[in-house]
Design a protein around this motif. Structure first.
Motif, PDB file in Angstrom:
ATOM      1  N   TYR A 275      26.970  33.912  36.601  1.00  7.36           N
ATOM      2  CA  TYR A 275      27.514  35.157  36.065  1.00  7.36           C
ATOM      3  C   TYR A 275      29.016  34.929  35.880  1.00  7.36           C
ATOM      4  O   TYR A 275      29.706  34.465  36.789  1.00  7.36           O
ATOM      5  N   TRP A 276      29.531  35.290  34.716  1.00  7.33           N
ATOM      6  CA  TRP A 276      30.939  35.052  34.414  1.00  7.33           C
ATOM      7  C   TRP A 276      31.721  36.342  34.619  1.00  7.33           C
ATOM      8  O   TRP A 276      31.462  37.347  33.969  1.00  7.33           O
ATOM      9  N   ILE A 277      32.689  36.302  35.542  1.00  8.95           N
ATOM     10  CA  ILE A 277      33.470  37.491  35.879  1.00  8.95           C
ATOM     11  C   ILE A 277      34.638  37.668  34.915  1.00  8.95           C
ATOM     12  O   ILE A 277      34.854  38.761  34.383  1.00  8.95           O
ATOM     13  N   GLY A 278      35.402  36.624  34.680  1.00 13.99           N
ATOM     14  CA  GLY A 278      36.520  36.732  33.752  1.00 13.99           C
ATOM     15  C   GLY A 278      37.402  35.502  33.760  1.00 13.99           C
ATOM     16  O   GLY A 278      37.360  34.685  34.687  1.00 13.99           O
TER      17      GLY A 278
ATOM     18  N   LEU B 252      39.089  19.082  25.575  1.00 17.73           N
ATOM     19  CA  LEU B 252      39.164  19.519  26.963  1.00 17.73           C
ATOM     20  C   LEU B 252      40.159  20.645  27.173  1.00 17.73           C
ATOM     21  O   LEU B 252      40.390  21.069  28.305  1.00 17.73           O
ATOM     22  N   SER B 253      40.758  21.131  26.095  1.00 18.89           N
ATOM     23  CA  SER B 253      41.578  22.339  26.193  1.00 18.89           C
ATOM     24  C   SER B 253      40.623  23.509  26.336  1.00 18.89           C
ATOM     25  O   SER B 253      39.710  23.679  25.527  1.00 18.89           O
ATOM     26  N   SER B 254      40.803  24.291  27.365  1.00 19.94           N
ATOM     27  CA  SER B 254      39.789  25.281  27.682  1.00 19.94           C
ATOM     28  C   SER B 254      40.382  26.423  28.487  1.00 19.94           C
ATOM     29  O   SER B 254      41.581  26.480  28.735  1.00 19.94           O
ATOM     30  N   SER B 255      39.506  27.345  28.864  1.00 21.36           N
ATOM     31  CA  SER B 255      39.864  28.441  29.746  1.00 21.36           C
ATOM     32  C   SER B 255      39.102  28.277  31.051  1.00 21.36           C
ATOM     33  O   SER B 255      37.941  27.860  31.049  1.00 21.36           O
ATOM     34  N   ALA B 256      39.767  28.577  32.160  1.00 24.40           N
ATOM     35  CA  ALA B 256      39.137  28.469  33.471  1.00 24.40           C
ATOM     36  C   ALA B 256      38.786  29.863  33.974  1.00 24.40           C
ATOM     37  O   ALA B 256      39.609  30.775  33.911  1.00 24.40           O
ATOM     38  N   TYR B 257      37.574  30.018  34.476  1.00 22.93           N
ATOM     39  CA  TYR B 257      37.010  31.329  34.806  1.00 22.93           C
ATOM     40  C   TYR B 257      36.706  31.479  36.293  1.00 22.93           C
ATOM     41  O   TYR B 257      36.556  30.496  37.019  1.00 22.93           O
ATOM     42  N   LEU B 258      36.569  32.724  36.684  1.00 18.15           N
ATOM     43  CA  LEU B 258      35.936  33.106  37.940  1.00 18.15           C
ATOM     44  C   LEU B 258      34.483  33.410  37.628  1.00 18.15           C
ATOM     45  O   LEU B 258      34.190  34.165  36.686  1.00 18.15           O
ATOM     46  N   ALA B 259      33.558  32.817  38.384  1.00 16.87           N
ATOM     47  CA  ALA B 259      32.133  33.022  38.144  1.00 16.87           C
ATOM     48  C   ALA B 259      31.423  33.261  39.468  1.00 16.87           C
ATOM     49  O   ALA B 259      31.955  32.985  40.540  1.00 16.87           O
ATOM     50  N   ALA B 260      30.200  33.780  39.370  1.00 18.97           N
ATOM     51  CA  ALA B 260      29.393  34.061  40.555  1.00 18.97           C
ATOM     52  C   ALA B 260      28.025  33.403  40.407  1.00 18.97           C
ATOM     53  O   ALA B 260      27.520  33.220  39.300  1.00 18.97           O
ATOM     54  N   SER B 261      27.421  33.070  41.533  1.00 17.67           N
ATOM     55  CA  SER B 261      26.091  32.465  41.522  1.00 17.67           C
ATOM     56  C   SER B 261      25.066  33.440  40.960  1.00 17.67           C
ATOM     57  O   SER B 261      25.179  34.660  41.108  1.00 17.67           O
TER      58      SER B 261
ATOM     59  N   ALA C 117      36.403  45.360  38.191  1.00 14.86           N
ATOM     60  CA  ALA C 117      37.667  45.144  38.893  1.00 14.86           C
ATOM     61  C   ALA C 117      38.549  44.154  38.129  1.00 14.86           C
ATOM     62  O   ALA C 117      39.766  44.316  38.058  1.00 14.86           O
ATOM     63  N   TYR C 118      37.930  43.132  37.563  1.00 16.13           N
ATOM     64  CA  TYR C 118      38.666  42.161  36.770  1.00 16.13           C
ATOM     65  C   TYR C 118      39.395  42.843  35.608  1.00 16.13           C
ATOM     66  O   TYR C 118      40.576  42.593  35.358  1.00 16.13           O
ATOM     67  N   GLN C 119      38.675  43.718  34.907  1.00 19.87           N
ATOM     68  CA  GLN C 119      39.280  44.410  33.784  1.00 19.87           C
ATOM     69  C   GLN C 119      40.477  45.260  34.236  1.00 19.87           C
ATOM     70  O   GLN C 119      41.500  45.317  33.567  1.00 19.87           O
ATOM     71  N   GLN C 120      40.339  45.886  35.380  1.00 15.39           N
ATOM     72  CA  GLN C 120      41.425  46.735  35.900  1.00 15.39           C
ATOM     73  C   GLN C 120      42.632  45.899  36.317  1.00 15.39           C
ATOM     74  O   GLN C 120      43.781  46.262  36.033  1.00 15.39           O
ATOM     75  N   VAL C 121      42.392  44.765  36.959  1.00 14.19           N
ATOM     76  CA  VAL C 121      43.485  43.897  37.407  1.00 14.19           C
ATOM     77  C   VAL C 121      44.227  43.297  36.216  1.00 14.19           C
ATOM     78  O   VAL C 121      45.450  43.152  36.233  1.00 14.19           O
TER      79      VAL C 121
END
Length: 229
Positions: free
Chosen positions: A93-96, A200-209, A223-227
């Protein structure tokens, strides 16, 4: 930085059973261990997102391959900062998005001649971390372990191999060069970037299992959107 370490320490002490385990690899100054605590710019951002969601997390540093395996197999596990590749798209799951990054071929200035084409890498050695996006990309490009690819447990181990002349290159973010030189006790300007790798230019994400509750994932995404507003 000190304030952040205290915040993470308080979380680990007061939350006997944190809602999440947040795993990552050592990549100073974005994420690192100082005085026994996980700190850094990405750690701070993830902590803000988790707190905004009314949740708690215990932060842990592992070699990337171990962190990646945990995030695929264990419920309520967060992983950062991870490139969002097509191969990984349906595994998490991709958080942001946390950060944008570019990667280039980094070598000791005094060692060898600069290269201008990837084909010239075939006769060189490159330190990599197993299962990260660089490793996967180089494998697809025809490189192999034991020949061109020397597998290290962490970015810092890769840096040490380069500094000690054990490999010809690492693939790294050019903005980290001053930090690499400092940590490996190289002189300022000892490292140079031969070329950047557009793929290899990319974006690094926060993700969940994927084993994480969808309700918790939604809270984190909100919460990600709010932050990030």
């Amino acid at each position: 930085m000190k304030t952040l370490c205290i915040l993470v320490l308080c979380c680990s002490l007061t939350c006997q059973a944190a809602d999440f385990i947040a795993v990552t690899e050592s990549m100073p100054p974005m994420q690192q261990e100082l005085d026994g605590q996980v700190c850094g710019e990405n750690v701070e951002l993830v902590q803000q997102i988790v707190s905004k969601a009314g949740l708690s997390a215990e932060f842990r540093l592992y070699p990337w391959a171990r962190a990646y395996k945990m995030a695929q197999q264990q419920a309520n596990t967060l992983i950062f900062a991870m490139a969002r590749t097509p191969e990984r798209e349906k595994r998490f799951y991709w958080i942001g998005k946390l950060v944008e990054f570019k990667l280039g071929l980094v070598r000791l200035q005094q060692r060898g001649e600069p290269i201008q084409r990837l084909e010239q890498l075939k006769g060189k050695t490159i330190a990599v971390q197993r299962d990260d996006s660089v490793y996967q990309w180089l494998i697809k490009a025809g490189f192999s372990e034991g020949n061109q690819l020397i597998v290290a447990a962490s970015s810092e181990q890769s840096w040490a191999l380069l500094a000690n002349g054990k490999v010809d290159y690492v693939v790294e973010n050019p903005r980290f060069l001053p930090e690499i030189e400092r940590r490996t006790q190289l002189d300022k300007g000892a490292l140079v970037v031969d070329m950047t790798i557009a793929d290899l230019s990319s974006s690094a994400y926060l993700a969940a299992s994927l084993a994480t509750s969808p309700a918790l994932v939604q809270r984190l995404q909100q919460a990600y959107q709010q932050v990030m507003e």
